[in-house]
Structures are given as C-alpha cells and as structure tokens.
Design an enzyme around this catalytic site. Sequence first.
Site, mmCIF file in Angstrom:
data_model
loop_
_atom_site.group_PDB
_atom_site.id
_atom_site.type_symbol
_atom_site.label_atom_id
_atom_site.label_comp_id
_atom_site.label_asym_id
_atom_site.label_seq_id
_atom_site.Cartn_x
_atom_site.Cartn_y
_atom_site.Cartn_z
ATOM 1 C CG ASP A 81 -1.745 1.292 1.294
ATOM 2 O OD1 ASP A 81 -2.373 1.643 0.283
ATOM 3 O OD2 ASP A 81 -1.747 1.942 2.360
ATOM 4 C CB ALA A 82 2.256 3.273 -2.660
ATOM 5 N N GLY A 83 1.275 5.022 0.243
ATOM 6 C CA GLY A 83 0.629 6.254 0.668
ATOM 7 C C GLY A 83 1.546 7.442 0.456
ATOM 8 C CB ILE A 101 5.729 2.154 0.572
ATOM 9 C CG1 ILE A 101 5.776 3.306 -0.431
ATOM 10 C CG2 ILE A 101 5.327 0.860 -0.131
ATOM 11 C CD1 ILE A 101 6.874 3.165 -1.471
ATOM 12 C CG ASP A 132 -6.108 5.323 0.591
ATOM 13 O OD1 ASP A 132 -6.863 5.700 -0.334
ATOM 14 O OD2 ASP A 132 -5.602 6.109 1.413
ATOM 15 N NE ARG A 133 -12.123 8.090 1.081
ATOM 16 C CZ ARG A 133 -12.887 9.139 0.770
ATOM 17 N NH1 ARG A 133 -12.572 9.917 -0.254
ATOM 18 N NH2 ARG A 133 -13.981 9.387 1.472
#
EC number: 2.7.1.33
Length: 259
Positions: free
Chosen positions: A6-8, A12, A109-110
């Site tokens: 998951d890359a925020g 990451i 992500d949501r």
Amino acid sequence: MILVLDAGNTNIVLGLYKDKELIADWRLSTDPIRTADEYGIQVMQLFVQNNINLSEIEGVIISSVVPNIMYSIEHMILKYFEVKPIVVGPGVRTGINIKYDNPKEVGADRIVNAVAAHELYNKPLIIIDFGTATTFCAVTKEGNYLGGAICPGVKISSEALFQKAAKLPRIELVKPPSVICKNTVASMQAGMVYGYGGLVEFIINKMKAEMIDLGEEEPMVVATGGLAKLINEEAKSIDVVDPDLTLKGLRIIYEKNKE
C-alpha cells in the site's frame, strides 16, 4: 505467499501473507525520486533479514494514492519478483459498489479499507483512516460505498503550526493530561489530540444520522492508520481499531482477482 503493498503519501506499507496469516509487515518512506532498483534493494534486505526467499512469492497486489511512484514500484515487482502485480483500480473486482459521482476519484486505499471492513464485519460501516489525510467512508451492509469526508491529517496540521507560526515548535504527538495546559508544547498537544478527538466524534455522529436516514442500521465504526490508537482514546464512538485493515483488504482483493 503473497506480497501486499500500500503506497501512501508518507509511507509504503508492505505485508507478507501465507494463506490468510500476516507473517511480516514493514514500512518504507515514500520517495518519488527513488528508482525501481533502490526500492528493490530495500525490499530484498527486508526479505533477507526475515529469511524469506523472493522465489516464494507467488503474487503481488498494489494499492497507491501516489501516481508518480507507480512506474518504479511496478518495475521493481516485475524485475525482482518476476510476477505481474495486480494494481487496485478500474477493472479490478472488489465486491464493493461505488456510489461516488465519479468512482475513479475514490482513493485506492479507501476502496481497500471498505473491502476489508465489509468482508470482516458485514454491517453498515463508517471507516476512518488516520493517514497523511484523515478520511471517513460510509459503506452500507450490502457493500455500497456511499462516499465520505476528508480532512487534513493530524501530523499535517501539527506540521503546519510549526511551519506557519514563528514561535511554535515542532511537537511529539502524545496526549497531555489535561486540556488546560501551562506550556506551549503541551498546549499544542492538547489542541491536536483533544481537538481531533472532537472532530472525529462530530463527523461520526453526523454520518451515523445520515446513514440511519437512508434506512441503514446504526453503523459500526472501524479505525485504522498510524494515529488511530491515539485518537481512539478521545473518540469514544470508535468501535474497533484495526491497524492492519488495509493489508487485509489487499489480500481479500487479491483472492478475488488471482485467477
């Protein structure tokens, strides 16, 4: 084993699943300048430290809200793992019906969080993710993603005070013992922690009322993200804190799409 990523905007987060068990997880800083090989070397070092062979990875799934790192991340997966990753986005099966005006605008992500919470709890839901931004998402029991709210994250707000107010320092985000504080650092901490607790409570109550007006039962509130536990101490309407919610959602979506 499968690798979920998951890359925020800030970090990451990588997780390694063996069947349905999360056996390892790590965080890397998000850096759009970093090359595929630089990311690959970091990931290889993590695997070596945990005695994991890259050849054991049978699949990879990625969610990202940072478009300008995707070339490096996807290229790293192809080069070092020799598998084509599933990227959460249009065309990927999720089991969630997105009711946004433009479904493409909803952050990956949501969607991933909504998939995980819907699968785990099968109830009307309000999902809060305390990341770089704080997001609130409403999901019906049937799996309809209704929409939500977005506000600046706690760290962004704290950093803005430091950068824009000449005499205010950078602070550690911890809860002070009271709201009436006798020094600047504690006063800022009180504003951040108690203030965000109040913000979260207010938005939860408004979203609950709107969902009930739509005919839903009172929704369950699930929180995730790095500061969820801290804000949970003041936001009493949060029912569950699940720090691995996004990783769980990625695993579930991988299972829906692996064939």
